[in-house]
Design a protein around this motif. Structure first.
Motif, PDB file in Angstrom:
ATOM      1  N   LEU A   6      -7.378 -43.000  23.309  1.00  0.00           N
ATOM      2  CA  LEU A   6      -6.887 -42.335  24.514  1.00  0.00           C
ATOM      3  C   LEU A   6      -7.190 -43.170  25.753  1.00  0.00           C
ATOM      4  N   LEU A   7      -8.375 -43.763  25.774  1.00  0.00           N
ATOM      5  CA  LEU A   7      -8.828 -44.501  26.949  1.00  0.00           C
ATOM      6  C   LEU A   7      -8.007 -45.760  27.193  1.00  0.00           C
ATOM      7  N   SER A   8      -7.299 -46.213  26.179  1.00  0.00           N
ATOM      8  CA  SER A   8      -6.471 -47.406  26.366  1.00  0.00           C
ATOM      9  C   SER A   8      -5.263 -47.121  27.260  1.00  0.00           C
ATOM     10  N   ASP A   9      -4.884 -45.836  27.378  1.00  0.00           N
ATOM     11  CA  ASP A   9      -3.715 -45.466  28.187  1.00  0.00           C
ATOM     12  C   ASP A   9      -4.032 -44.493  29.315  1.00  0.00           C
TER      13      ASP A   9
ATOM     14  N   SER B 219      -7.013 -42.461  32.054  1.00  0.00           N
ATOM     15  CA  SER B 219      -8.319 -42.497  32.700  1.00  0.00           C
ATOM     16  C   SER B 219      -9.202 -41.404  32.109  1.00  0.00           C
ATOM     17  N   PHE B 220     -10.494 -41.486  32.380  1.00  0.00           N
ATOM     18  CA  PHE B 220     -11.400 -40.455  31.898  1.00  0.00           C
ATOM     19  C   PHE B 220     -11.012 -39.084  32.449  1.00  0.00           C
ATOM     20  N   ARG B 221     -10.637 -39.027  33.722  1.00  0.00           N
ATOM     21  CA  ARG B 221     -10.256 -37.745  34.322  1.00  0.00           C
ATOM     22  C   ARG B 221      -9.032 -37.162  33.619  1.00  0.00           C
ATOM     23  N   GLU B 222      -8.059 -37.994  33.286  1.00  0.00           N
ATOM     24  CA  GLU B 222      -6.868 -37.513  32.580  1.00  0.00           C
ATOM     25  C   GLU B 222      -7.243 -36.995  31.194  1.00  0.00           C
ATOM     26  N   ILE B 223      -8.127 -37.716  30.507  1.00  0.00           N
ATOM     27  CA  ILE B 223      -8.560 -37.280  29.176  1.00  0.00           C
ATOM     28  C   ILE B 223      -9.253 -35.933  29.255  1.00  0.00           C
ATOM     29  N   PHE B 224     -10.103 -35.768  30.257  1.00  0.00           N
ATOM     30  CA  PHE B 224     -10.837 -34.513  30.358  1.00  0.00           C
ATOM     31  C   PHE B 224      -9.894 -33.349  30.627  1.00  0.00           C
ATOM     32  N   PHE B 225      -8.983 -33.524  31.587  1.00  0.00           N
ATOM     33  CA  PHE B 225      -8.081 -32.434  31.953  1.00  0.00           C
ATOM     34  C   PHE B 225      -7.046 -32.151  30.865  1.00  0.00           C
ATOM     35  N   GLU B 226      -6.472 -33.201  30.311  1.00  0.00           N
ATOM     36  CA  GLU B 226      -5.361 -33.023  29.389  1.00  0.00           C
ATOM     37  C   GLU B 226      -5.794 -32.711  27.966  1.00  0.00           C
TER      38      GLU B 226
ATOM     39  N   PHE C  57     -14.399 -39.186  16.266  1.00  0.00           N
ATOM     40  CA  PHE C  57     -14.403 -38.784  17.670  1.00  0.00           C
ATOM     41  C   PHE C  57     -14.290 -40.005  18.574  1.00  0.00           C
ATOM     42  N   LEU C  58     -15.114 -41.021  18.327  1.00  0.00           N
ATOM     43  CA  LEU C  58     -15.138 -42.207  19.178  1.00  0.00           C
ATOM     44  C   LEU C  58     -13.833 -42.995  19.077  1.00  0.00           C
ATOM     45  N   ASP C  59     -13.298 -43.119  17.864  1.00  0.00           N
ATOM     46  CA  ASP C  59     -12.027 -43.836  17.687  1.00  0.00           C
ATOM     47  C   ASP C  59     -10.898 -43.128  18.446  1.00  0.00           C
ATOM     48  N   THR C  60     -10.863 -41.804  18.347  1.00  0.00           N
ATOM     49  CA  THR C  60      -9.831 -41.034  19.040  1.00  0.00           C
ATOM     50  C   THR C  60      -9.984 -41.179  20.544  1.00  0.00           C
ATOM     51  N   TYR C  61     -11.213 -41.065  21.021  1.00  0.00           N
ATOM     52  CA  TYR C  61     -11.474 -41.182  22.459  1.00  0.00           C
ATOM     53  C   TYR C  61     -11.082 -42.571  22.972  1.00  0.00           C
ATOM     54  N   ASN C  62     -11.467 -43.613  22.254  1.00  0.00           N
ATOM     55  CA  ASN C  62     -11.162 -44.977  22.692  1.00  0.00           C
ATOM     56  C   ASN C  62      -9.658 -45.256  22.679  1.00  0.00           C
TER      57      ASN C  62
END
Length: 298
Positions: free
Chosen positions: A118-121, A123-130, A111-116
């Motif tokens: 995503l975070l390299s490209d 924003s948190f808001r984009e990750i949450f929505f998309e 989970f953390l590896d996948t999230y991190n």
């Protein structure tokens, strides 16, 4: 005893991948892309390795690869190819698949590896929505279909909540820039599905509003207390399963009679909110279809 679900029916694979069971059977028979295991009574089932493979195959197929071509790839080549083709176009589906695998395996590191990643490209808001919003919608379906257990849902929800807590804390030190109203966010009595409400709190703070976050299972009396301290209140009620739709109308009427006054209103959101009778909706009672609509309003 280890009760983690690690075997899956073909219906589970259909629910997790979106590929119809009939299509999976054709792929197996015609292209040998999967080799189902068999019980002593000859009922087919799949292990976690098989689930991971079909998720990867689904991503390649969605990206334009024909099953006939995928079937000729060495098994070890498939995950390599998946990693090579991850792009802006496919990253969402890949991330959702990875989060699903993290959930099925109770794998916090994945989970953390996948999230991190995503975070390299993003924003948190984009990750949450998309990613997170469609992921949680899928998880709700998987739970209803009994493909996953409540433990899976709680596990992934908790990890997403951790990210919400961190990101909310990062912006809470900012002074509110909008003072025309104050938002009081809560879940009604016996309602515990908090994730959506937490994100709305983040968005409101991000937009410059002052918020009062009350959290889970809040009785009407607690809402009355807030009125002693603030004016121009917008109560935000997130209703997923409570109050039950049969008594939801009574709950709205109680809000109107006991809580609302000339300078306050209630904004409802959540799956259960859609059952609020149109006759009860007015300038004081508003229902939002989804988080996107809510965020656009603020």
């Amino acid at each position: 005893m280890n009760n983690v679900k690690n075997t899956f029916s073909i219906k589970d694979l259909e629910n997790l991948t979106g590929i119809k069971a009939h299509t999976i059977r054709i792929w197996e028979k015609r292209y040998n892309i999967l080799e189902p295991l068999r019980t002593e009574t000859n009922i087919r089932y799949y292990d976690l390795k098989g689930l991971q493979k079909i998720l990867n195959i689904t991503l390649l197929h969605d990206y334009g690869y024909k099953i006939s071509k995928i079937s000729k790839l060495p098994p070890e080549k498939i995950p390599v190819l998946v990693n090579e083709i991850i792009s802006t176009k496919s990253v969402k589906n890949h991330a959702i698949s990875s989060f699903k695998m993290a959930m099925m395996n109770f794998d916090q590191k994945l989970f953390l590896d996948t999230y991190n990643n995503l975070l390299s490209d993003k924003s948190f808001r984009e990750i949450f929505f998309e990613v997170f919003i469609p992921l949680m919608e899928e998880i709700g379906f998987l739970w209803q279909a009994e493909t996953i257990s409540p433990a899976h849902e709680h596990f992934i929800s908790y990890l997403i909540k951790l990210k919400l807590w961190v990101n909310t804390e990062n912006i809470q030190s900012n002074e509110p820039t909008k003072n025309d109203k104050i938002f009081v966010l809560y879940l009604p009595s016996d309602e515990v599905h908090e994730l959506g409400l937490m994100y709305l709190n983040y968005e409101l703070i991000f937009s410059g509003y002052k918020t009062i976050y009350l959290g889970e299972s809040v009785p009407l009396d607690s809402l009355k207390d807030i009125k002693k301290y603030f004016n121009n209140i917008v109560y935000v009620c997130y209703s997923t399963v409570e109050p039950h739709k049969e008594i939801l109308g009574t709950y709205v009427k109680d809000l109107k009679e006991q809580i609302l006054d000339d300078d306050s209103k209630v904004w409802f959101i959540g799956r259960n909110s859609q059952y609020i009778d149109e006759k009860l909706r007015d300038e004081k009672i508003r229902v939002f279809e989804n988080i996107t609509e809510f965020v656009q309003e603020i």
